[in-house]
Design an enzyme around this catalytic site. Structure first.
Site: not given
Lengths: 264, 264, 264, 264
Positions: A188, A119, A98, A117
């Site tokens: 996500h 979760h 990603e 980034h």
């Protein structure tokens, strides 16, 4: 964001990797950021952090594809804004699938120098419900810049694994982020940006904290006295400076634990 | 799932137990899985993990009856699919009374190579209420394969201690599981299966995480934007590969802590 | 509950306290119970655990008045059932002001051999609301014996500090407990009893866990499929035996940490 | 609160800072209070604790501007009640920008000898909703003295960063506190006072605990059986003495961990 010293990172130099050309302080910042957000429970075994190369704004530093809490200086790579390897010596290393999140945001946002980034566990529920993740804690004033939601179904149809696996989806995500500090990703997590690595780490942490406190406020019952837009903007500015205090602590602790790990 | 090397596990060899015939890597996997799920709060002092013997699909490996966080290589036994001891040297060791969960699932599901049974703390509330534990986090897409609920009252009447103490109940549970990855057990916990040990451990962890996030989403208030069936299936497939990343970290950490414990 | 060996506890013997007449294994059990429930978050810096003296049912062992997580063998005292010091050498030591909880329960309940009093954090909310703390997790089947609520206002009027500071209040509390395993104390916590120390510690822990899971079930929304009375009684019996598994782990871990602390 | 011995703090004496005139026990108390509330999750990387100088009620001790969990004796400064540096040797050190909270409360409240300002995580939601943070746990009886809410918008208009950056705002906050033990700060946290440092630390901790338990009680559903005013006052008095028990533990543990850190 330290960018002056160019002394070699000993262990990197020994390995003769790309590190002899990377700034040691910045690499250590990135290692510390990874380990700090793992320890604080924002990053699980997935997620990643990057920082734009201060010597070349068309490059960014990020770990090879391993769990954030195990990142060391030797794992840091340089990618270009198409998220491709810069140094041929790094060819063959496994990259985060990603990584386009990072490259495409750097392209779209010249003011951004770091991207997280994650979760983030209490943020995820806000990506699948209709309540707005508005700021109520002054440390999270940056949420007042907006918290857009990226619904991947609108961009890649039904049936994806919700991940940002192509430059195209990275670009769509960056566009959805707009001028905000945080973009929610449905089912996500989120991606959080800042003008510096310490600030992006700070924002990723306080996005999670604000989500937890908003969840509690919803439980208590409304109306909720959110920050006004003026308060949010003033606080966001103030926290650009104030994030130095936790960062000093977090960085020192992370690097001390790393040293212990390497010796133990 | 490593199944190549057949080098002896030193400490097991010294004790002359069944371990000299067991694969060292696999025994270490099982030890690491036990300790990891205990550290992550999925397993309390009860619960157990097993892995099918790659050399003989009619056997499986599981610890003798002790708390998962204290399992070592020397505690691992080999059972047949009737959940009876294979190696006479192991006779007399205390076995998990609920081991039939494992044996009967292996009989019913040739595709399953690992089983986790736990009192996963946030899953239990979903076993006594009517809300469906549907997937909202992409890591938990495997929940889209269905999350059947085993109500022991329908199989053994009122008045049991809710435990799976007979082959018959194990068989009923395996039948309720069907083709799913998870079966909820009312007032008790769940049993989670996977094609490999890393994947079953991964699924047990993210079942708990998805339960926590669903609880938060319910608190925020619906409607909840669950994953679609197509998204769930795609994600479940993707996570079969992606579970390697946390597993590398978890296994290394668990075995390092074990070594420290044995030396300290 | 070990009560055979009467070997001296070395450090106690050195101090020449009451310990040379106390059973070393039992003292270690009590130390381990204190430290375990502190580590598990059931006991904060307040709360206390006692065990009836197997040599003389009219005596019980309890720490002098210190925080449970810091209790060592040298802190253990012998009290009679009026909660007075037995050994003149212990005169002048500071006693828990609420020790009458223990003495009066031992008087009223010959079947009880251990008592835990705590501010169990998720139990407290159930002492000030009307929801019944009924068992939903099989480990907590003992809650099916009833969970009476002691409202101190009915016994000592408005204006107390909610504490059990007199033999009279201890007796009232013991009467409210009746034949149950747990009595809730409004705005304060609970007192949990068992036929053995391992079992009372087990019950104190799973009372907290059941409270957490019931809170989650209430959040999800009813109706809640509680255990039936028959299931609760069967499970309660089964857990008298099953509590050995966590206890083995907990005791070993607590005593190992204590040794480390004493050496470090 | 120890104020007798005036022996020098060795490490401070070596550095020749203001510490040679500060009471060693009191400095250690302040260090221990900072580290304890950080460990207990009441203080994040922000927040601060102060204690009035027992030798001169117009002075107070507080750390220079660093994260509470990293405070050592060498970081402690003396400020006057206008929150200005007393010892010229300290000139140039970075001070907490919100230190006026402390100075202005000491001016307004001669009975107060210690102040804790924190972003207490479960208290924040009660600062943005209408539910009253009333006492339900006996340890938190001091909340019965009132829990006023400081809404900075009423004092500094819309558009601040919610922080107490001027003597004027500090004075307004102290006035809002009145005779209470706790003042809530909207979208920010709280400030908690006590007649001694151990008591203020105790109160800061149990304000957070009571908030968590009230949140749970609200989830369970009312009516909630709060402490009466008479119970709250009696308990508040009792806890002035009882706070010694956790304090003994907390102080010892914090200073032991500090020693380990300094040696490691």
């Amino acid at each position: 964001m330290p960018a002056k010293a160019v002394s070699l990172h000993p262990s990197a130099a020994r390995r003769g990797g790309t590190h002899d050309v990377l700034d040691r302080e910045l690499v250590d910042d990135l290692v510390a950021g990874n380990r700090t957000l793992a320890r604080l429970g924002v990053l699980d075994a997935f997620g990643h952090i990057s920082v734009r190369d201060p010597r070349n704004p068309h490059h960014y530093l990020i770990s090879r594809s391993i769990a954030p809490e195990s990142v060391t200086a030797a794992d840091i790579l340089l990618l270009d804004l198409d998220s491709q390897i810069v140094d041929p010596k790094d060819e063959g290393k496994l990259l985060y699938r990603e990584r386009f999140i990072h490259g495409e945001i750097y392209k779209a946002r010249p003011d951004v120098n770091a991207v997280v980034h994650s979760h983030s566990p209490t943020v995820v529920p806000f990506t699948v419900t209709r309540a707005k993740l508005r700021p109520l804690l002054h440390n999270a004033g940056f949420l007042g810049l907006g918290v857009p939601l990226f619904e991947i179904r609108n961009h890649a149809g039904d049936g994806t694994d919700l991940m940002i696996l192509t430059p195209r989806l990275g670009k769509d995500l960056a566009q959805k982020l707009g001028k905000a500090a945080v973009v929610l990703m449905r089912g996500h997590g989120d991606s959080v940006v800042g003008p510096s690595l310490p600030n992006a780490v700070f924002r990723a942490y306080y996005t999670e904290i604000n989500a937890r406190q908003l969840l509690a406020a919803i439980t208590i019952g409304g109306p909720i006295n959110f920050m006004t837009r003026a308060e949010a903007l003033t606080s966001s500015d103030a926290m650009l400076r104030a994030s130095a205090r936790p960062w000093t602590l977090w960085r020192k602790r992370a690097l001390a634990e790393l040293r212990e790990e390497e010796q133990g």
